[in-house]
Write a protein that holds these residues in place. Structure first.
Motif, PDB file in Angstrom:
ATOM      1  N   ILE A   1      72.775   4.330  90.095  1.00 34.60           N
ATOM      2  CA  ILE A   1      72.441   3.912  91.624  1.00 34.60           C
ATOM      3  C   ILE A   1      70.700   3.546  91.611  1.00 34.60           C
ATOM      4  CG2 ILE A   1      71.998   4.186  93.954  1.00 34.60           C
ATOM      5  CD1 ILE A   1      74.703   5.585  93.975  1.00 34.60           C
ATOM      6  N   ALA A   2      69.989   4.671  90.970  1.00 34.53           N
ATOM      7  CA  ALA A   2      68.624   4.683  90.905  1.00 34.53           C
ATOM      8  C   ALA A   2      67.984   3.640  89.978  1.00 34.53           C
ATOM      9  CB  ALA A   2      68.075   5.982  90.168  1.00 34.53           C
ATOM     10  N   HIS A   3      68.894   3.445  88.905  1.00 34.53           N
ATOM     11  CA  HIS A   3      68.288   2.158  87.797  1.00 34.53           C
ATOM     12  C   HIS A   3      68.451   0.974  88.880  1.00 34.53           C
ATOM     13  CE1 HIS A   3      67.914  -0.334  84.213  1.00 34.53           C
ATOM     14  NE2 HIS A   3      69.076  -0.831  84.820  1.00 34.53           N
ATOM     15  N   ALA A   4      69.559   0.633  89.262  1.00 34.74           N
ATOM     16  CA  ALA A   4      70.250  -0.687  89.983  1.00 34.74           C
ATOM     17  C   ALA A   4      69.166  -1.007  91.093  1.00 34.74           C
ATOM     18  CB  ALA A   4      71.380  -0.524  90.510  1.00 34.74           C
ATOM     19  N   LEU A   5      68.841   0.115  91.991  1.00 33.49           N
ATOM     20  CA  LEU A   5      68.087  -0.129  92.967  1.00 33.49           C
ATOM     21  C   LEU A   5      66.557  -0.594  92.547  1.00 33.49           C
ATOM     22  CD1 LEU A   5      69.039   2.475  95.701  1.00 33.49           C
ATOM     23  CD2 LEU A   5      69.300  -0.269  95.811  1.00 33.49           C
ATOM     24  N   ARG A   6      66.067   0.082  91.870  1.00 34.56           N
ATOM     25  CA  ARG A   6      64.797  -0.281  90.950  1.00 34.56           C
ATOM     26  C   ARG A   6      64.732  -1.450  90.313  1.00 34.56           C
ATOM     27  NH1 ARG A   6      61.027   2.320  86.073  1.00 34.56           N
ATOM     28  NH2 ARG A   6      59.447   1.283  86.575  1.00 34.56           N
ATOM     29  N   HIS A   7      65.881  -2.033  89.724  1.00 36.38           N
ATOM     30  CA  HIS A   7      65.854  -3.238  88.926  1.00 36.38           C
ATOM     31  C   HIS A   7      65.891  -4.318  89.997  1.00 36.38           C
ATOM     32  CE1 HIS A   7      67.296  -6.247  85.960  1.00 36.38           C
ATOM     33  NE2 HIS A   7      68.252  -6.441  86.901  1.00 36.38           N
ATOM     34  N   GLU A   8      66.803  -4.065  90.953  1.00 36.87           N
ATOM     35  CA  GLU A   8      66.976  -5.431  91.768  1.00 36.87           C
ATOM     36  C   GLU A   8      65.541  -5.508  92.740  1.00 36.87           C
ATOM     37  OE1 GLU A   8      69.104  -7.494  91.874  1.00 36.87           O
ATOM     38  OE2 GLU A   8      70.391  -6.515  90.668  1.00 36.87           O
ATOM     39  N   ARG A   9      64.817  -4.429  93.006  1.00 34.31           N
ATOM     40  CA  ARG A   9      63.425  -4.329  93.804  1.00 34.31           C
ATOM     41  C   ARG A   9      62.378  -5.043  92.909  1.00 34.31           C
ATOM     42  NH1 ARG A   9      59.075  -1.598  93.270  1.00 34.31           N
ATOM     43  NH2 ARG A   9      59.934  -0.169  92.051  1.00 34.31           N
ATOM     44  N   GLU A  10      62.522  -4.700  91.621  1.00 34.37           N
ATOM     45  CA  GLU A  10      61.421  -5.464  90.861  1.00 34.37           C
ATOM     46  C   GLU A  10      62.057  -6.754  90.404  1.00 34.37           C
ATOM     47  OE1 GLU A  10      61.402  -2.552  87.211  1.00 34.37           O
ATOM     48  OE2 GLU A  10      59.854  -1.366  88.181  1.00 34.37           O
ATOM     49  N   ARG A  11      63.094  -7.053  90.407  1.00 27.60           N
ATOM     50  CA  ARG A  11      63.635  -8.361  90.252  1.00 27.60           C
ATOM     51  C   ARG A  11      63.206  -9.449  91.335  1.00 27.60           C
ATOM     52  NH1 ARG A  11      68.182 -11.070  91.892  1.00 27.60           N
ATOM     53  NH2 ARG A  11      68.826 -12.875  90.321  1.00 27.60           N
ATOM     54  N   ALA A  12      63.108  -8.675  92.511  1.00 23.81           N
ATOM     55  CA  ALA A  12      62.670  -9.563  93.777  1.00 23.81           C
ATOM     56  C   ALA A  12      61.008  -9.486  93.992  1.00 23.81           C
ATOM     57  CB  ALA A  12      63.317  -8.741  95.138  1.00 23.81           C
ATOM     58  N   GLY A  13      60.350  -8.781  92.938  1.00 26.80           N
ATOM     59  CA  GLY A  13      58.903  -8.643  93.205  1.00 26.80           C
ATOM     60  C   GLY A  13      58.621  -8.068  94.200  1.00 26.80           C
ATOM     61  N   LEU A  14      59.280  -7.043  94.706  1.00 29.01           N
ATOM     62  CA  LEU A  14      58.741  -6.133  95.788  1.00 29.01           C
ATOM     63  C   LEU A  14      58.208  -4.795  95.436  1.00 29.01           C
ATOM     64  CD1 LEU A  14      61.510  -6.877  98.322  1.00 29.01           C
ATOM     65  CD2 LEU A  14      59.445  -8.007  98.231  1.00 29.01           C
ATOM     66  N   THR A  15      57.289  -4.178  96.224  1.00 30.27           N
ATOM     67  CA  THR A  15      56.760  -2.967  95.878  1.00 30.27           C
ATOM     68  C   THR A  15      57.785  -2.124  96.528  1.00 30.27           C
ATOM     69  OG1 THR A  15      55.418  -2.907  98.074  1.00 30.27           O
ATOM     70  CG2 THR A  15      54.406  -3.692  95.701  1.00 30.27           C
ATOM     71  N   GLN A  16      57.829  -0.840  96.264  1.00 28.99           N
ATOM     72  CA  GLN A  16      58.515   0.067  97.124  1.00 28.99           C
ATOM     73  C   GLN A  16      57.965   0.169  98.722  1.00 28.99           C
ATOM     74  OE1 GLN A  16      58.010   4.062  95.328  1.00 28.99           O
ATOM     75  NE2 GLN A  16      59.597   3.587  93.716  1.00 28.99           N
TER      76      GLN A  16
ATOM     77  N   LEU B   1      76.317   5.825 101.340  1.00 30.83           N
ATOM     78  CA  LEU B   1      76.576   4.384 101.123  1.00 30.83           C
ATOM     79  C   LEU B   1      75.727   3.272 102.098  1.00 30.83           C
ATOM     80  CD1 LEU B   1      80.467   4.750 100.448  1.00 30.83           C
ATOM     81  CD2 LEU B   1      78.738   4.124  98.853  1.00 30.83           C
ATOM     82  N   THR B   2      75.577   3.814 103.321  1.00 31.26           N
ATOM     83  CA  THR B   2      75.070   2.947 104.407  1.00 31.26           C
ATOM     84  C   THR B   2      73.502   2.709 103.974  1.00 31.26           C
ATOM     85  OG1 THR B   2      76.293   4.084 106.230  1.00 31.26           O
ATOM     86  CG2 THR B   2      74.194   3.133 106.722  1.00 31.26           C
ATOM     87  N   THR B   3      72.845   3.690 103.410  1.00 29.54           N
ATOM     88  CA  THR B   3      71.326   3.399 103.144  1.00 29.54           C
ATOM     89  C   THR B   3      71.498   2.548 101.815  1.00 29.54           C
ATOM     90  OG1 THR B   3      70.845   5.726 103.952  1.00 29.54           O
ATOM     91  CG2 THR B   3      69.347   4.774 102.158  1.00 29.54           C
ATOM     92  N   ALA B   4      72.467   2.744 100.877  1.00 26.99           N
ATOM     93  CA  ALA B   4      72.425   1.967  99.803  1.00 26.99           C
ATOM     94  C   ALA B   4      72.685   0.467 100.119  1.00 26.99           C
ATOM     95  CB  ALA B   4      73.545   2.447  98.667  1.00 26.99           C
ATOM     96  N   GLU B   5      73.615   0.344 101.178  1.00 19.82           N
ATOM     97  CA  GLU B   5      73.980  -1.062 101.554  1.00 19.82           C
ATOM     98  C   GLU B   5      72.661  -1.760 102.269  1.00 19.82           C
ATOM     99  OE1 GLU B   5      78.585  -1.883 102.371  1.00 19.82           O
ATOM    100  OE2 GLU B   5      77.640  -0.531 103.743  1.00 19.82           O
ATOM    101  N   ARG B   6      72.089  -0.808 103.043  1.00 18.64           N
ATOM    102  CA  ARG B   6      70.878  -1.391 103.713  1.00 18.64           C
ATOM    103  C   ARG B   6      69.780  -1.971 102.772  1.00 18.64           C
ATOM    104  NH1 ARG B   6      67.730   2.802 107.620  1.00 18.64           N
ATOM    105  NH2 ARG B   6      69.734   2.921 108.440  1.00 18.64           N
TER     106      ARG B   6
ATOM    107  N   GLN C   1      74.602  -7.455  97.455  1.00 17.83           N
ATOM    108  CA  GLN C   1      75.447  -6.263  97.888  1.00 17.83           C
ATOM    109  C   GLN C   1      76.018  -5.317  96.883  1.00 17.83           C
ATOM    110  OE1 GLN C   1      78.657  -9.070  99.450  1.00 17.83           O
ATOM    111  NE2 GLN C   1      79.524  -9.221  97.460  1.00 17.83           N
ATOM    112  N   LEU C   2      76.698  -4.311  97.393  1.00 17.00           N
ATOM    113  CA  LEU C   2      77.228  -3.104  96.709  1.00 17.00           C
ATOM    114  C   LEU C   2      78.739  -3.394  96.472  1.00 17.00           C
ATOM    115  CD1 LEU C   2      76.833  -0.310  95.477  1.00 17.00           C
ATOM    116  CD2 LEU C   2      77.526   0.582  97.721  1.00 17.00           C
ATOM    117  N   ARG C   3      78.946  -3.101  95.184  1.00 22.74           N
ATOM    118  CA  ARG C   3      80.427  -3.257  94.754  1.00 22.74           C
ATOM    119  C   ARG C   3      80.666  -1.990  93.879  1.00 22.74           C
ATOM    120  NH1 ARG C   3      82.040  -7.937  90.262  1.00 22.74           N
ATOM    121  NH2 ARG C   3      80.934  -6.297  88.996  1.00 22.74           N
ATOM    122  N   ILE C   4      81.967  -1.583  94.434  1.00 23.89           N
ATOM    123  CA  ILE C   4      82.374  -0.230  93.814  1.00 23.89           C
ATOM    124  C   ILE C   4      83.654  -0.562  92.978  1.00 23.89           C
ATOM    125  CG2 ILE C   4      83.483   2.169  94.211  1.00 23.89           C
ATOM    126  CD1 ILE C   4      81.861   2.106  96.550  1.00 23.89           C
ATOM    127  N   GLU C   5      83.641  -0.262  91.633  1.00 22.42           N
ATOM    128  CA  GLU C   5      84.525  -0.362  90.665  1.00 22.42           C
ATOM    129  C   GLU C   5      85.032   1.280  90.084  1.00 22.42           C
ATOM    130  OE1 GLU C   5      83.576  -2.936  87.556  1.00 22.42           O
ATOM    131  OE2 GLU C   5      83.747  -4.647  88.836  1.00 22.42           O
TER     132      GLU C   5
END
Length: 244
Positions: free
Chosen positions: A10-25, A51-56, A64-68
């Motif tokens: 989760i940590a890696h995914a959130l950081r990757h998507e944030r950096e992909r979007a070009g946003l700072t924390q 899960l609520t925070t991750a979705e936000r 969006q979050l997908r669980i497998e």
């Protein structure tokens, strides 16, 4: 950082998507209605978000979050399959092993961890060249790091740089140099190495039996590799390969 694989993912995914979007924390925090400190803790793996925070957070990034659900340890199987399919020479080139070894010069070292296992025939993932270095050689090691324009991994901020080179300084013994990524295990005495020849070169390598004692992650991969071999048509030999 927690040892939970899910937290790390989760940590890696959130950081990757944030950096992909070009946003700072801070920019993401403003969008999601959270504090920058909370996002930093999540991205470091110090905190598992609800899960609520991750979705936000992902919604703020247009994702969006997908669980497998997958079989236990299937991530290890996938990593082992990918490593086994790769050409050894290409893997060593990608690691820049020879460049790093040459750059180390007169520094006493032994190739360790996953690098040692790979050179002894175990097809396991290797993210960086790993070495064992004596504490009493730390000044020589630091001098090499300075020559190599090394940046040290800052686990707190999840980025390279911002901490001192010296191994005595607290933090992970992990550096990005101009020759490639290098990880060190600082020891009182070097493990007694064996010599492994490959591509016309001889490398001082930590024996597998010592690797499995000193490196928990590599030991886990080696055990999984052997279990898979035993479940198939071949049995592992002493170097972790198959005797078929």
């Amino acid at each position: 950082m927690t040892e939970s694989r899910l937290v790390r993912q989760i940590a890696h995914a959130l950081r990757h998507e944030r950096e992909r979007a070009g946003l700072t924390q801070q920019a993401l925090a403003d969008r999601a209605g959270l504090s920058q400190a909370a996002i930093a803790r999540i991205e470091r793996g110090d905190r598992l978000p609800s899960l609520t925070t991750a979705e936000r957070l992902l919604t703020a990034l247009g994702r969006q979050l997908r669980i497998e659900v997958e079989p236990l340890d299937s991530h290890l199987d996938a990593a082992l399959d990918e490593a086994a399919a790769a050409d050894l020479d290409e893997r060593l080139t990608d690691l820049k092993l020879d460049r790093l070894v040459d750059a180390l010069g007169d520094l006493p070292y032994v190739l360790a961890g996953s690098t040692a296992a790979l050179l002894q025939g175990a097809p396991i993932p290797v993210a960086a060249v790993e070495i064992a270095v004596r504490w009493r050689d730390s000044s020589t090691f630091t001098a090499f790091l300075e020559r190599a324009y090394a940046q040290r991994w800052n686990a707190r901020w999840g980025e390279w740089g911002g901490v001192r080179h010296e191994p005595e300084e607290r933090g992970e013994h992990r550096w990005l140099t101009r020759h490639g990524e290098l990880r060190a295990r600082m020891v009182d005495e070097l493990p007694e190495p064996i010599e492994v020849r490959h591509g016309g070169r001889t490398y001082p390598v930590e024996p597998l039996v010592q690797v499995e004692v000193a490196d928990r992650r590599t030991a886990e991969l080696l055990r999984r590799h052997r279990q898979r071999l035993a479940a198939g048509t071949g049995e592992p030999d002493e170097a972790g390969g198959s005797t078929r």
